[in-house]
Design a protein around this motif. Sequence first.
Motif, mmCIF file in Angstrom:
data_model
loop_
_atom_site.group_PDB
_atom_site.id
_atom_site.type_symbol
_atom_site.label_atom_id
_atom_site.label_comp_id
_atom_site.label_asym_id
_atom_site.label_seq_id
_atom_site.Cartn_x
_atom_site.Cartn_y
_atom_site.Cartn_z
ATOM 1 N N ARG A 111 33.455 23.808 50.278
ATOM 2 C CA ARG A 111 33.757 23.874 48.851
ATOM 3 C C ARG A 111 32.740 23.147 47.979
ATOM 4 O O ARG A 111 33.035 22.756 46.871
ATOM 5 C CB ARG A 111 35.160 23.369 48.548
ATOM 6 C CG ARG A 111 36.201 24.281 49.124
ATOM 7 C CD ARG A 111 37.554 24.028 48.487
ATOM 8 N NE ARG A 111 38.516 24.857 49.142
ATOM 9 C CZ ARG A 111 39.542 24.409 49.851
ATOM 10 N NH1 ARG A 111 39.775 23.136 49.956
ATOM 11 N NH2 ARG A 111 40.355 25.240 50.424
ATOM 12 N N LEU A 145 30.314 27.605 47.345
ATOM 13 C CA LEU A 145 31.100 28.504 46.502
ATOM 14 C C LEU A 145 30.207 29.497 45.764
ATOM 15 O O LEU A 145 30.580 30.663 45.594
ATOM 16 C CB LEU A 145 31.951 27.705 45.515
ATOM 17 C CG LEU A 145 33.096 26.926 46.163
ATOM 18 C CD1 LEU A 145 33.798 26.071 45.112
ATOM 19 C CD2 LEU A 145 34.084 27.857 46.831
ATOM 20 N N GLY A 148 36.474 22.486 44.436
ATOM 21 C CA GLY A 148 36.348 23.938 44.436
ATOM 22 C C GLY A 148 37.009 24.642 43.274
ATOM 23 O O GLY A 148 37.887 25.467 43.487
#
Length: 118
Positions: free
Chosen positions: A4, A9, A41
């Motif tokens: 994350r 991401l 995230g």
Amino acid sequence: MPFRSKETLQVWLDEFAADDAHGTSAAYVADQEPVDGRDSGLVIFPLRNATTSIYLQPIETGAPDWRVTIEAQPEVTELSPEAVYDLCRELQNAAALCAFLQAKSVEHMALRNADTQD
């Protein structure tokens, strides 16, 4: 790559955007303060056909499950039938992205667990 992280991401968002079935998406990874030294995230999904914002995030740090959060709307939105269809497509795309991020998280965690068992 850390789980994350903004970099991870972003790779996942780029992968999602490369699939023509989802159309274009203006989603982006938000800059955030790490939680317990880890990125939490947060993905922002701007809507073109509404005055509210939505974002996607894991339900808790370390969990693979993601949720879409729709913020309170600051004002009334009046839409034509065509604009409502456009908004529905945007929300469908947000749901698809949320499911994609959840699947990638599950996959990432499985690979990480397999590596630690070797």
